[in-house]
Structure formats: structure tokens, C-alpha cells
Write an enzyme that holds these catalytic residues in place. Structure first.
Site: not given
Ligand code: PEP
Length: 248
Positions: A98, A100, A170, A176, A13-15, A236-237, A215
Site C-alpha cells: 500500500h 502508505e 492507487e 485520502g 481498507n479500514w487502515k 479507504g475513508g 477517494s
């Protein structure tokens, strides 16, 4: 080890990151390192990058998705992007709900349910994200939260319609933050989720892929993937770094 019934899915997930040039570079790197013999690989990119990344992924087994979609087909919904626009740009999958989106943009289970309906109708593979906050975990509400999110998000669909659905567990406290659920915590939650899916339909539950997100790194992915009900990861990251090659 997850069931052979379920093909593992490793997704990035490149956000809200990367320019178009950087997106193409990263997509090329993913193609070069994707080991799709043992599982599926997907990237979820910003709307603006879907078309160029689709061009880069052409002919490769790497799948492409959007990070959200709107449930209406077209019209006066400034700022929103429909399922058919995602497909037209080359997207095949979509993240829905998601954390976020839920936390920062007020998405509810009802929104998730409508977006899921639109995604299924439009032929996108939906990845429905669920998970509890730290406060909810610490006040012993994890199971109730997961149960409510599944019941609300997935309500009203026939089992045959749900066949394509992927669920991502998640825990919000792990996204994150550098904190990861332990393999045992992830397995416990995934087994609980699968039990909830069984209440909808037994066959759907045994075939549904449940991804872990929060993470995930090259160092912890093996232990998480070794769990019986962990069928993949939403990353993600670490999906923006070379780490993703090792994760795949
Ligand atoms: C995510 O955004 O879906 C996610 C899991 O992020 P991270 O891996 O950075 O925790």
C-alpha cells in the site's frame, strides 16, 4: 463494463481505525449490505481486529484480509506479523505494498516481491498496490513508475502462481485527498497495467482483477466501475461509513 472473466471485487481498507467493538459493528453492517450476487466483497482490517471480525463474518460471503504481512514464517522480527498468523486469525487475503507502507515505512518493490511470495505460499489472496505520486504524474513518469512497480513486485513467479493475484491501482495523489482519478484517467492506467501484466503472461493478464483506489465514494463509483479495465475498488475513508453500503 469490466470483462465477465473477472468477478468484481469491492474492498474496504479500514487502515488504523476503530476499536474492536466498532469493528464488529461495521463488519455486521457490511454483512447486512453485501451484494455478493454481482461481485465479491472484502474488508482489510487492523491485525488486532482480524480474529473478532472473522467471528462476525463466519458463514457470510464477505472476505477478510490483513493490511500487511511479513515474509518470514516466524522468529525474531519484533512487531511483524507472518502470513500463517494472519490465516490462523481468520484472514484470507492481504494488502501488499500500500502506498502508505511505501511512503511512511520505506517499503520497496523488493519487499513487495518477498511479501507476495510469502502470501502465495501461505494461501492468502494478495492485493498488490501500485501507483504514482503527484510529482511523478506531473513529470510524465506515471508509466515508468507503474512498469517498475509491476516488474519489481511480481518478478520471479510462474503464471500459475500468480493466478490469485489482484492488483490495485492507487494513484497516491488520490488517496485520502478527496481527489479522484477521472474515469478516463483510471481506464488509461488500468489498460496500461493490463498490458504490463500481458508481458508476464497473456492468460494471467486477462483474468487478473485490477481495482481502482483513491477517494472512491458512493457518487463516483458507478462511473469508475463502468470502465472496461476497472474490476473493482479499494476504498479507504468511505469504507468506514454507510457510503460503503451503496458502493457495494
Ligand atoms: C486506500 O487507502 O487504499 C484508499 C484508497 O483510501 P481513500 O479511499 O480514503 O482514498
Amino acid at each position: 463494463m469490466a470483462s465477465a472473466l473477472r468477478r468484481p471485487l469491492l474492498a474496504g481498507n479500514w487502515k488504523m481505525n476503530l476499536t474492536l467493538t466498532q469493528s464488529v459493528e461495521l463488519a455486521r453492517l457490511v454483512v447486512s449490505g453485501a451484494n455478493t450476487a454481482s461481485g465479491e466483497v472484502a474488508v482489510f482490517v487492523p491485525f488486532t481486529a482480524i480474529a473478532v471480525v472473522a467471528e462476525t463474518l463466519k458463514g457470510s460471503p464477505v472476505r477478510l484480509g490483513a493490511q500487511d504481512c511479513y515474509w518470514e514464517a516466524s522468529g525474531a522480527f519484533t512487531g511483524e506479523v507472518s502470513v500463517s498468523q494472519v490465516s490462523d486469525a481468520g484472514g484470507q487475503m492481504v494488502l501488499i505494498g500500500h502506498s502508505e507502507r511505501r511512503k511512511l515505512f520505506g517499503e520497496t518493490d523488493d519487499h513487495v516481491n518477498k511479501k507476495l511470495g510469502a502470501a502465495l505460499k501461505g494461501g492468502l489472496t494478495p492485493v498488490v498496490c501500485i501507483g504514482e505520486t503527484l510529482e511523478e504524474r506531473e513529470s510524465q513518469k506515471t508509466w515508468r513508475v507503474l512498469e517498475t512497480q509491476i516488474a519489481g513486485g511480481l518478478k520471479g513467479f510462474a503464471p500459475a502462481d500468480l493466478a490469485k493475484v489482484v492488483v490495485a491501482y492507487e494513484p497516491v495523489w488520490a488517496i485520502g485527498t478527496g481527489k479522484t482519478a477521472s474515469p478516463a484517467q483510471a481506464q488509461e492506467a488500468h489498460a496500461f497495467i493490463r498490458q504490463q501484466l500481458k508481458n508476464i503472461h497473456e492468460g494471467f493478464a486477462s483474468g487478473c482483477r485490477i481495482l481502482y483506489g483513491g477517494s472512491v465514494t458512493a457518487d463516483n463509483v458507478d462511473a469508475l466501475m463502468a470502465q472496461a479495465d476497472v474490476d473493482g475498488a479499494l476504498v479507504g475513508g468511505a469504507s468506514l461509513k454507510k457510503d460503503f453500503l451503496r458502493i457495494m
